[in-house]
Design a protein around this motif. Structure first.
Motif, PDB file in Angstrom:
ATOM      1  N   CYS A 195       0.840  -1.198   0.000  1.00 11.01           N
ATOM      2  CA  CYS A 195       0.000   0.000   0.000  1.00 11.01           C
ATOM      3  C   CYS A 195       0.880   1.254   0.000  1.00 11.01           C
ATOM      4  N   ASN A 196       0.260   2.386  -0.345  1.00  8.52           N
ATOM      5  CA  ASN A 196       1.040   3.619  -0.472  1.00  8.52           C
ATOM      6  C   ASN A 196       1.381   4.254   0.875  1.00  8.52           C
ATOM      7  N   ALA A 197       0.703   3.850   1.919  1.00  6.36           N
ATOM      8  CA  ALA A 197       1.037   4.322   3.269  1.00  6.36           C
ATOM      9  C   ALA A 197       0.475   3.328   4.286  1.00  6.36           C
ATOM     10  N   ARG A 198       1.021   3.395   5.505  1.00  6.77           N
ATOM     11  CA  ARG A 198       0.554   2.530   6.581  1.00  6.77           C
ATOM     12  C   ARG A 198       0.236   3.370   7.808  1.00  6.77           C
ATOM     13  N   VAL A 199      -0.926   3.130   8.352  1.00 10.14           N
ATOM     14  CA  VAL A 199      -1.322   3.805   9.586  1.00 10.14           C
ATOM     15  C   VAL A 199      -1.421   2.719  10.647  1.00 10.14           C
ATOM     16  N   VAL A 200      -0.688   2.920  11.735  1.00 10.81           N
ATOM     17  CA  VAL A 200      -0.509   1.805  12.670  1.00 10.81           C
ATOM     18  C   VAL A 200      -1.061   2.149  14.044  1.00 10.81           C
ATOM     19  N   ALA A 201      -1.916   1.295  14.564  1.00 11.66           N
ATOM     20  CA  ALA A 201      -2.516   1.543  15.883  1.00 11.66           C
ATOM     21  C   ALA A 201      -1.526   1.212  16.989  1.00 11.66           C
ATOM     22  N   GLU A 202      -1.754   1.822  18.127  1.00  8.86           N
ATOM     23  CA  GLU A 202      -0.912   1.551  19.290  1.00  8.86           C
ATOM     24  C   GLU A 202      -0.936   0.060  19.610  1.00  8.86           C
ATOM     25  N   GLY A 203       0.201  -0.465  19.982  1.00 10.96           N
ATOM     26  CA  GLY A 203       0.255  -1.877  20.372  1.00 10.96           C
ATOM     27  C   GLY A 203       0.436  -2.826  19.205  1.00 10.96           C
TER      28      GLY A 203
END
Ligand code: T1G
Length: 648
Positions: free
Chosen positions: A118-126
């Protein structure tokens, strides 16, 4: 009940298409999940109302990677026609709409590779992200060897691949593997040109200049060879990385014709196929499932019972074993009562727990504050006054039968009637330990290996009286304290095992006398014994042991029981135990798996050769293959097909 593997699709009112990988519990990328992902992405790209695409996972996890069951079923790509990497490029990386991966829980292996497509990654805490493929004897197959170096730099990428260790969300953000905004907004920002659209396969800003990059790879090669000279697949992984560096990411990947195809040059695909063809891969996949299968015990985990939480556990004895057990429990958040017989011993035990935790702090495995909080969970005691609060007691005092019997009688009086009474004995019959109580149904063996807070195996020894609930609870406790459990039957052979171990291990004989008896057979032993009695009556002691074994039809391996019993549920349990407790190399798949891989005929031939070699010294019999091994070799049968006897 888990649904069929798939990916779901919806378009929200802002024009964001959300594709959700769905295959409980960890969204493993079954071929049907991949197929659905690619077809939904194609639909999103074609739909004029869609401005951007978010890929996410159903439930708590993004994805634990390619479905490892596919390796076992040998269906390989499971119908994916060798174009997974092309599909990732077309559907996720360079289609008309920007794509963002919304990662929570784990993104491992193929899961992270989809996210990196993917063109970007958004990562949740943990969240935890990593490429653990080498742990399965393969290399990243969905572009990871090309994209990860370009996202986090070559050195970190190689470290992540060679160690298989995942990184946490915070580190991912620092390294540039994650972009920190909310997924949907970020996708819309890229679509509106407010945020850059990254193509991780072709970007080069994180890579070192060619000469330097090749030196990094060379260094990693030397390190990998030094760490595990038997293993070829780490070098194959580095081959793939190097090909991408010299020829460019797209070129490196172009040569890959899919997960299992052997087509193409020295790209990721070929290296993957070469790794997948090695026995190491089969052995490590076997160990992956074998480790998990030890948690499933027929008649216990399928009996519809729920494990009871073990919140307070008392440990009797603060010696090396007891303090290690107390440490393991406290590290898992369990409240521990450590009981000793006098203040001096108690101080010693508490000191050992403190030292165990200090060593973790020194190694950077935990912060001082966490170590202090863990130590605070361990309360010392010189009596049974507080034992009414215990859900379980683990006795770890010296191996003395009358002492243990007395302790268990005291425990029966001091504890609640539902508390589990466990013994860490490695030599004494568990039935004997509980003989002076009426609590046999809640008495169980919890056999740790020293040092107990480090060694990963926990042998759970159940007697005929141990209740299912107690076995289930102890299994759950093993999970909570991060031990791999193996449930075994109670056997008086524990003591025998010890004698054999001393004679065979420390004294240096290739096999202990009891083990030898089981190999040769108690019937032969009886026959020989009678001859001795007749010929040398003044020099032999007439024992009832061998006749009793004969009466009980315990003739040794030929009847499945002798001094030793068959005490494990399935051959894979022996594999796990040999890896976890004996240090058997996991990449060989455990004792029985390895023997089957090598084949019974080769083992028989090797043992026959040893037997001949040592025959002049009178020790040939030690090596003589048993009937079971011989018959398996003659019939071309796998040893695991009929293994019932455990003689660890
Ligand atoms: N495939 C199939 N099943 C899996 C799975 C997977 N990738 N991962 C986990 N499971 C099952 C597991 O067998 C168990 O099943 C259940 O999920 C819960 O797991 C192309 C080729 C994710 C950290 O190596 O590290 O991608 O026993 O008991 O302790 O390059 O599982 O309940 O029936 O372990 O919470 C690479 C392996 C694949 C990750 C969760 N990925 N998994 O740990 O629960 S190869 C991995 C894990 C690949 C690409 C390549 C852990 C976990 P059951 P669990 P957990």
């Amino acid at each position: 009940m888990a649904g069929a593997p798939t990916a779901t699709y919806r378009v929200d009112p802002d024009g964001v298409a959300v594709i959700s990988l769905s295959n409980a519990p960890v969204n493993a990328l079954h071929p049907d999940v991949l197929r659905a992902l690619f077809s939904h992405a194609a639909a999103a790209h074609a739909d004029p109302s869609v401005r951007a695409i978010v890929v996410t996972g159903a439930g708590a996890n993004f994805s634990a990677g390619f479905d490892i069951n596919q390796f076992v079923s040998a269906s390989g790509g499971g119908g994916i026609d060798g174009s997974i990497n092309d599909a990732i490029c077309a559907a996720l990386e360079s289609g008309p709409k920007p794509t963002v991966a919304a990662v929570s829980g784990v993104a491992l292996g193929g899961g992270l590779e989809v996210a990196m497509g993917c063109n970007a990654r958004v990562v949740a805490e943990g969240a935890r992200m990593g490429l653990p493929e080498l742990q399965l004897g393969i290399i990243p197959g969905f572009g990871g060897t090309q994209r990860l170096p370009r996202l986090v730099g070559l050195q970190k990428a190689i470290e992540m691949m060679l160690t298989s260790a995942p990184i946490k969300a915070e580190a991912a953000k620092k390294l540039g593997l994650a972009d920190a905004l909310a997924a949907k907004q970020h996708a819309l920002d890229i679509a509106a040109g407010k945020a850059p659209r990254n193509f991780s396969l072709t970007r080069g800003d994180k890579l070192e200049p060619l000469g330097e990059a090749l030196a990094v790879v060379e260094f990693a090669r030397a390190q990998a060879a030094k760490r595990a000279r038997h293993l070829k697949h780490p070098q194959l992984c580095l081959d793939a990385i190097q090909a991408g560096i010299t020829d460019g990411g797209a070129a490196g990947l172009k040569k890959a014709r899919g997960l299992f195809a052997l087509l193409g040059g020295m790209g990721e695909g070929e290296c993957f196929a070469a790794a997948a063809a090695l026995d190491t891969h089969k052995a490590l996949v076997h160990i992956f499932f074998a480790q998990r299968s030890t948690k499933k015990v027929r008649g216990v985990t399928d009996a519809g019972l729920k494990p009871r939480p073990m919140r307070v556990v008392a440990v009797l004895g603060g010696g090396l074993m007891g303090s290690g057990i107390a440490t393991a429990l406290a590290l898992a958040g369990v409240d521990v009562i450590l009981k000793e017989v006098n203040q001096q011993f108690l101080d010693g035990g508490m000191g050992r727990v403190k030292a165990n935790l200090a060593s973790r702090v020194k190694k950077g495995k935990m912060a001082q504050a966490a170590a202090d909080a863990t130590l605070a969970r361990v309360k010392g005691s010189l009596d049974y006054a507080s034992f009414g609060s215990c859900d379980m007691v683990i006795e770890a005092v010296i191996e003395d039968i009358p002492l243990k019997q007395r302790i268990f009688a005291d425990l029966e009086a001091a504890c609640r009637p539902d508390a589990i009474l466990a013994t860490n004995t490695s030599t004494i019959d568990i039935d004997l330990v509980g003989a002076k109580t009426r609590a046999q149904d809640r008495i169980v063996g919890a056999h740790f290996f020293s040092p107990a807070h480090i060694m990963p195996l926990l042998e759970i020894v159940r007697t005929k009286s141990t209740s299912k609930q107690v076995v289930l609870d102890t299994l759950a406790l093993a999970g909570a304290i991060k031990k791999t459990p193996v449930v075994v039957g109670n056997c008086t052979g524990f003591a025998v095992n010890r004698v054999d171990a001393v004679i065979a291990g420390e004294f240096g004989m290739p096999m202990g006398p009891f083990r030898l008896n089981d190999l040769v057979g108690s019937d032969i032993g009886l026959h020989v014994g009678r001859n001795f009695v007749e010929s040398f009556s003044e020099r032999v002691y007439v024992s009832h042991l061998i006749p009793s074994l004969n009466d009980a039809k315990r003739l040794g391996e030929k009847t499945g029981a002798g001094f030793y019993k068959g005490i494990v549920e399935k051959p894979a349990d022996l594999d796990v135990a040999s890896v976890m407790a004996m240090g058997f190399p996991p990449f060989r798949g455990g004792l029985i798996f390895w023997a089957d891989l090598v084949g019974a005929p080769r083992i028989v031939a090797a043992l026959d050769a040893l037997s001949d070699k040592f025959a002049p010294a009178g020790a040939g019999g030690f090596f003589k293959p048993c009937d079971y091994l011989r018959s398996a070799a003659a019939a071309g049968r796998k040893l695991s097909a009929g293994v019932v006897a455990s003689r660890m």
